[in-house]
Design an enzyme around this catalytic site. Structure first.
Site, PDB file in Angstrom:
ATOM      1  N   MET A   1       0.780  -1.118  -0.074  1.00 12.65           N
ATOM      2  CA  MET A   1      -0.087   0.039  -0.146  1.00 12.65           C
ATOM      3  C   MET A   1       1.123   1.155  -0.056  1.00 12.65           C
ATOM      4  O   MET A   1       1.221   1.681   0.907  1.00 12.65           O
ATOM      5  CB  MET A   1      -1.019  -0.010   1.254  1.00 12.65           C
ATOM      6  CG  MET A   1      -1.592   1.300   1.732  1.00 12.65           C
ATOM      7  SD  MET A   1      -2.732   1.383   2.840  1.00 12.65           S
ATOM      8  CE  MET A   1      -1.990   0.827   4.349  1.00 12.65           C
ATOM      9  N   PRO A   2       1.061   1.747  -1.136  1.00 14.53           N
ATOM     10  CA  PRO A   2       1.957   2.965  -1.260  1.00 14.53           C
ATOM     11  C   PRO A   2       1.201   4.245  -0.669  1.00 14.53           C
ATOM     12  O   PRO A   2       0.119   4.587  -0.976  1.00 14.53           O
ATOM     13  CB  PRO A   2       2.321   3.277  -2.816  1.00 14.53           C
ATOM     14  CG  PRO A   2       1.658   2.379  -3.565  1.00 14.53           C
ATOM     15  CD  PRO A   2       0.689   1.279  -2.495  1.00 14.53           C
ATOM     16  N   TYR A   3       2.182   4.922  -0.031  1.00 12.52           N
ATOM     17  CA  TYR A   3       1.745   6.439   0.458  1.00 12.52           C
ATOM     18  C   TYR A   3       2.705   7.433   0.074  1.00 12.52           C
ATOM     19  O   TYR A   3       3.716   7.214   0.312  1.00 12.52           O
ATOM     20  CB  TYR A   3       1.667   6.430   1.796  1.00 12.52           C
ATOM     21  CG  TYR A   3       1.298   7.657   2.692  1.00 12.52           C
ATOM     22  CD1 TYR A   3       0.244   7.943   2.859  1.00 12.52           C
ATOM     23  CD2 TYR A   3       2.403   8.489   3.137  1.00 12.52           C
ATOM     24  CE1 TYR A   3      -0.098   9.492   3.650  1.00 12.52           C
ATOM     25  CE2 TYR A   3       2.296   9.572   3.737  1.00 12.52           C
ATOM     26  CZ  TYR A   3       0.950  10.196   3.928  1.00 12.52           C
ATOM     27  OH  TYR A   3       0.937  11.440   4.604  1.00 12.52           O
ATOM     28  N   SER A  39      -5.228   0.777  -3.848  1.00 12.75           N
ATOM     29  CA  SER A  39      -4.344   0.744  -2.493  1.00 12.75           C
ATOM     30  C   SER A  39      -3.224   2.129  -2.509  1.00 12.75           C
ATOM     31  O   SER A  39      -2.403   1.749  -1.866  1.00 12.75           O
ATOM     32  CB  SER A  39      -3.655  -0.838  -2.352  1.00 12.75           C
ATOM     33  OG  SER A  39      -2.787  -0.561  -3.566  1.00 12.75           O
ATOM     34  N   TYR A  41      -2.279   5.851  -1.851  1.00  7.57           N
ATOM     35  CA  TYR A  41      -2.433   7.007  -1.149  1.00  7.57           C
ATOM     36  C   TYR A  41      -1.871   8.343  -1.735  1.00  7.57           C
ATOM     37  O   TYR A  41      -0.504   7.986  -1.606  1.00  7.57           O
ATOM     38  CB  TYR A  41      -2.785   6.669   0.296  1.00  7.57           C
ATOM     39  CG  TYR A  41      -3.722   5.663   0.853  1.00  7.57           C
ATOM     40  CD1 TYR A  41      -5.009   6.010   1.084  1.00  7.57           C
ATOM     41  CD2 TYR A  41      -3.413   4.453   0.644  1.00  7.57           C
ATOM     42  CE1 TYR A  41      -5.951   5.118   1.349  1.00  7.57           C
ATOM     43  CE2 TYR A  41      -4.450   3.452   0.899  1.00  7.57           C
ATOM     44  CZ  TYR A  41      -5.676   3.785   1.375  1.00  7.57           C
ATOM     45  OH  TYR A  41      -6.747   2.960   1.733  1.00  7.57           O
TER      46      TYR A  41
END
Length: 71
Positions: A1-3, A39, A41
């Site tokens: 899940m990249p942010y 996924s 953000y």
């Protein structure tokens, strides 16, 4: 899940530009890392010029000095 957190000064960034940044970063992460957009953000923080420093002074002062020196 990249942010991904993008920080920009609060001068003249339009909603359309922010939308393009979000879409572009999401697309790049999908292309390069095969991350699903659902996924990913992306957060954009707009920082007041007086809270962002460069060259030992805030950006507003830095820009004023550059303008005064003709650079």
């Amino acid at each position: 899940m990249p942010y991904v957190n993008i920080k920009v000064t609060d001068t003249g960034v339009t909603d359309e530009q922010k939308s393009r940044l979000i879409a572009g970063v999401t697309s790049l992460l999908q292309e390069v890392l095969d991350k699903h957009p659902d996924s990913t953000y992306v957060v954009i923080d707009e920082v007041p010029l007086r809270n962002w420093g460069v060259g030992g002074v805030d950006v507003a002062e830095y820009a004023a000095r550059k303008a005064a020196s003709g650079s």
